[in-house]
Structure formats: C-alpha cells, structure tokens
Enzyme design. Structure first.
Site, PDB file in Angstrom:
ATOM      1  N   SER A  49       0.862  -1.194   0.000  1.00  0.00           N
ATOM      2  CA  SER A  49       0.000   0.000   0.000  1.00  0.00           C
ATOM      3  C   SER A  49       0.894   1.238   0.000  1.00  0.00           C
ATOM      4  O   SER A  49       2.092   1.148   0.306  1.00  0.00           O
ATOM      5  CB  SER A  49      -0.891   0.000   1.250  1.00  0.00           C
ATOM      6  OG  SER A  49      -0.082   0.162   2.405  1.00  0.00           O
ATOM      7  N   ASP A  84      -0.674  -1.521  -4.168  1.00  0.00           N
ATOM      8  CA  ASP A  84      -2.056  -1.799  -3.779  1.00  0.00           C
ATOM      9  C   ASP A  84      -2.791  -0.473  -3.544  1.00  0.00           C
ATOM     10  O   ASP A  84      -2.304   0.377  -2.787  1.00  0.00           O
ATOM     11  CB  ASP A  84      -2.018  -2.631  -2.485  1.00  0.00           C
ATOM     12  CG  ASP A  84      -3.362  -3.208  -2.100  1.00  0.00           C
ATOM     13  OD1 ASP A  84      -4.235  -3.322  -2.974  1.00  0.00           O
ATOM     14  OD2 ASP A  84      -3.527  -3.562  -0.917  1.00  0.00           O
ATOM     15  N   HIS A  85      -3.903  -0.277  -4.196  1.00  0.00           N
ATOM     16  CA  HIS A  85      -4.718   0.949  -4.034  1.00  0.00           C
ATOM     17  C   HIS A  85      -3.938   2.238  -4.295  1.00  0.00           C
ATOM     18  O   HIS A  85      -3.987   3.171  -3.471  1.00  0.00           O
ATOM     19  CB  HIS A  85      -5.363   1.015  -2.641  1.00  0.00           C
ATOM     20  CG  HIS A  85      -6.411  -0.031  -2.430  1.00  0.00           C
ATOM     21  ND1 HIS A  85      -7.676   0.067  -2.962  1.00  0.00           N
ATOM     22  CD2 HIS A  85      -6.364  -1.208  -1.765  1.00  0.00           C
ATOM     23  CE1 HIS A  85      -8.367  -1.016  -2.624  1.00  0.00           C
ATOM     24  NE2 HIS A  85      -7.592  -1.798  -1.916  1.00  0.00           N
ATOM     25  N   GLY A 180     -10.548  -5.514   6.159  1.00  0.00           N
ATOM     26  CA  GLY A 180     -10.574  -5.722   7.616  1.00  0.00           C
ATOM     27  C   GLY A 180     -11.604  -6.769   7.993  1.00  0.00           C
ATOM     28  O   GLY A 180     -12.018  -7.579   7.161  1.00  0.00           O
ATOM     29  N   HIS A 207     -10.895  -8.126  -3.293  1.00  0.00           N
ATOM     30  CA  HIS A 207     -10.253  -7.467  -2.146  1.00  0.00           C
ATOM     31  C   HIS A 207     -10.963  -7.910  -0.870  1.00  0.00           C
ATOM     32  O   HIS A 207     -12.083  -8.406  -0.909  1.00  0.00           O
ATOM     33  CB  HIS A 207     -10.352  -5.945  -2.293  1.00  0.00           C
ATOM     34  CG  HIS A 207      -9.365  -5.394  -3.274  1.00  0.00           C
ATOM     35  ND1 HIS A 207      -8.307  -4.604  -2.899  1.00  0.00           N
ATOM     36  CD2 HIS A 207      -9.248  -5.559  -4.608  1.00  0.00           C
ATOM     37  CE1 HIS A 207      -7.600  -4.286  -3.961  1.00  0.00           C
ATOM     38  NE2 HIS A 207      -8.158  -4.848  -5.026  1.00  0.00           N
ATOM     39  N   GLY A 209      -9.948 -10.218   1.553  1.00  0.00           N
ATOM     40  CA  GLY A 209      -9.974 -11.679   1.700  1.00  0.00           C
ATOM     41  C   GLY A 209     -10.054 -12.141   3.154  1.00  0.00           C
ATOM     42  O   GLY A 209     -10.441 -13.279   3.419  1.00  0.00           O
ATOM     43  N   ASN A 229      -6.871 -10.749  -2.335  1.00  0.00           N
ATOM     44  CA  ASN A 229      -6.035  -9.906  -1.478  1.00  0.00           C
ATOM     45  C   ASN A 229      -6.281 -10.208  -0.014  1.00  0.00           C
ATOM     46  O   ASN A 229      -7.431 -10.168   0.441  1.00  0.00           O
ATOM     47  CB  ASN A 229      -6.364  -8.428  -1.708  1.00  0.00           C
ATOM     48  CG  ASN A 229      -5.994  -7.939  -3.083  1.00  0.00           C
ATOM     49  OD1 ASN A 229      -5.762  -8.719  -3.996  1.00  0.00           O
ATOM     50  ND2 ASN A 229      -5.932  -6.626  -3.227  1.00  0.00           N
ATOM     51  N   THR A 232      -5.226  -8.280   6.683  1.00  0.00           N
ATOM     52  CA  THR A 232      -5.551  -8.233   8.116  1.00  0.00           C
ATOM     53  C   THR A 232      -5.337  -9.587   8.807  1.00  0.00           C
ATOM     54  O   THR A 232      -4.811  -9.654   9.919  1.00  0.00           O
ATOM     55  CB  THR A 232      -7.025  -7.781   8.301  1.00  0.00           C
ATOM     56  OG1 THR A 232      -7.205  -6.576   7.566  1.00  0.00           O
ATOM     57  CG2 THR A 232      -7.356  -7.550   9.752  1.00  0.00           C
TER      58      THR A 232
HETATM   59  P1  13P Z   1      -8.020  -7.569   4.196  1.00  0.00           P
HETATM   60  O1  13P Z   1      -7.126  -6.740   5.076  1.00  0.00           O
HETATM   61  O2  13P Z   1      -9.439  -7.479   4.582  1.00  0.00           O
HETATM   62  O3  13P Z   1      -7.537  -8.971   4.096  1.00  0.00           O
HETATM   63  O4  13P Z   1      -7.973  -6.927   2.735  1.00  0.00           O
HETATM   64  C1  13P Z   1      -6.760  -6.789   2.082  1.00  0.00           C
HETATM   65  C2  13P Z   1      -6.927  -6.069   0.796  1.00  0.00           C
HETATM   66  O5  13P Z   1      -7.950  -6.148   0.139  1.00  0.00           O
HETATM   67  C3  13P Z   1      -5.795  -5.268   0.326  1.00  0.00           C
HETATM   68  O6  13P Z   1      -6.069  -4.611  -0.860  1.00  0.00           O
END
Ligand code: 13P
Length: 283
Positions: A49, A84-85, A180, A207, A209, A229, A232
């Site tokens: 990120s 990512d993002h 999350g 996203h 996951g 993805n 968390t």
């Molecule tokens: P989580 O933190 O919910 O596993 O999501 C990760 C994510 O989608 C990163 O782009």
C-alpha cells in the site's frame, strides 16, 4: 523471478485457481512470504500500500529489498511486486519508476468518467514499461449499511465501460467485500461476479480476503476471481505470535527475536491460504 501479473493470472484463469496477493509491511513479512511460497511452489503477488511503502522508506527501498531477497534467497517462483490501491497517477508513476512490476490505480471514489480518465493515463504509462494494471470500480469496504442497501456494488455496464475504455489488465469490482474484519455475514453478489466474468473475460480481483468463509472463497474462484487480497488476517496471526513471545520471555530485547515471534503462525496461515486458493505447485 520478478514479473508482472499477466502471465500468472492468465494461467490462474485458465486452470481455475487464485493467486494470493499478500500485503507486506516490512522486511520480515516479505521474507516469510517468499520462503513459504517458494516451498509451496506457489506464484505470489506482494502487495504494497502507499502507507506501507512510506513506512518502509519509499518505493525504491521496497523494490530493491524485494529484488535483493529474491536473489539472496534463490527464489524461483513467479513474484509480482504490486502497488495496492494507488490513489493517484503520481503514486503509480513513482512505483513503476522504482521497479514495481504491477500497479493498482484506485480511482473508484471519482465519477465513472474521471475513473476512466485517470486509469487510462496510468495504463498508457505502465504499458511502456510492461507493467500490469488493476483498477477498481464500486466501493470496496463500504459500511454494512451501504452494503445492505446495495450501495457501492459495481454495476455491469460501468465495469464494461472501464475495461473497454481504459484497457486495464484486471478488474476489482466491489461486490460486497470489505477490508478488515466483517461485522456481519459477508454478502457477495456472485451472480453479478459471474456476469462480469462472462462479459469481460479478464481476470477478476477480490479485495478484503480476511474473514471470508472457505465456501465464499471457492465460489468466488468459480465465478472468475483469479487474485485474492489478504492482509488483516496475517497481521492478526503475526501479532498473536509476537505477543506470546514477549509474554513468555520477559527478558527478550533482541528485535530479531521479538519480530520472529510471529513467524511460525504467519507462515502456517499462508500455507492454509495457498491450499484454499489452489495455487500450490502452480509456479
Ligand atoms: P483484508 O485486510 O481485509 O484482508 O484486505 C486486504 C486487501 O484487500 C488489500 O487490498
């Protein structure tokens, strides 16, 4: 080998499994993930990120660290280093210039027209450097209320417009997943996921996951998801291990020992995910 995501996700799409995208937060995480994936012969996407890149020193530091690990640990599986993002063209450009092999431009907060314009600009820059591009549509991680009210789910016609106009490689359509922990039952719109897959025929990305039951993960893969993805969940496992290490050994002060308190739990969680996604022995 460091490469973009095109070959690995095309293979996943043809063979019906998903490649894990695991976020990295530091050197140790990158090392643990690469070691497990090499041992499992699984391709891997290292997601970074903007915040994590900043934390680690910047895009150049991250790219050089990952390249160094691949060389020093003799990693032979396909590895993608993916922003990512990415929130702006500028962030994507910096990551690409530093050596990232893939970027996500997330302009989903803008109107469809603006999203297309920004994404197009990123694709134009990325293609010159053989970097793959993922884009998002809809609102991943909407509040439970929004999701219950069907706000934020990607619309089929918007997905078509984004893919056809911006010529992205992969699409992350928001279809009920959240980043999350889930507060209630995840409500994934599989029907729309399948429609998007049938209509567009490009690898789709899921996203959020963390916390998705195994059946939802499996069904998503059947409906066109080729990249999942996860962040968390690994943070929780790693933190539990570190807490235990510190609680069990009040005299520990070597940072290497404290940090590696989370290694075994995190590595076990990665093996479980690889098996669930079906990416073992696909490298
Ligand atoms: P989580 O933190 O919910 O596993 O999501 C990760 C994510 O989608 C990163 O782009």
């Amino acid at each position: 080998m460091l490469e973009n995501m095109c070959k690995m996700l095309d293979k996943a799409k043809k063979e019906g499994y998903a490649v894990p995208h695991l976020n990295i937060n530091n050197l140790e995480w990158a090392k643990y993930i690469l070691e497990v994936c090499e041992q499992q012969h699984s391709p891997i996407i290292l997601g970074v990120s903007e915040g994590a890149a900043k934390y680690m020193g910047g895009y150049n530091t991250v790219a050089m660290m990952v390249k160094g690990l691949i060389k020093d640990l003799s990693i032979n599986i396909p590895v993608a280093l993916h922003l990512d993002h990415g929130s702006t063209f500028e962030a994507c450009r910096k990551a690409i210039d530093a050596g990232f092999t893939s970027v996500m431009i997330d302009a989903s907060r803008f109107s469809l027209e603006e999203n297309i314009e920004i994404t197009k600009k990123v694709v134009k820059y990325a293609k010159k450097k053989r970097v793959s591009v993922e884009a998002e549509i809809g609102h991943i991680g909407g509040t439970e209320d929004e999701i219950s009210a069907d706000i934020g789910y990607a619309k089929l016609e918007d997905c078509i417009a984004l893919v056809k106009n911006a010529k992205i490689d992969f699409l992350a359509p928001a279809l009920g997943s959240v980043h999350g922990l889930y507060k209630g039952e995840p409500k994934i719109d599989f029907e729309r996921m399948k429609q998007i897959k049938d209509e567009l025929n490009i690898p789709l990305v899921l996203h959020g996951g963390t916390g998705l039951p195994d059946e939802i993960i499996k069904k998503s893969i059947e409906c066109g998801i080729c990249k999942i993805n996860i962040n968390t969940e690994l943070q929780i496992e790693w933190a539990a291990g570190v807490r235990k290490k510190v609680a069990d050994d009040q005299n520990v002060y070597d940072p290497r020992k404290i940090i590696s308190g989370g290694e075994d739990r995190m590595k076990d969680a990665i093996v479980t995910k690889i098996n669930l996604l079906g990416s073992a022995n696909k490298a």
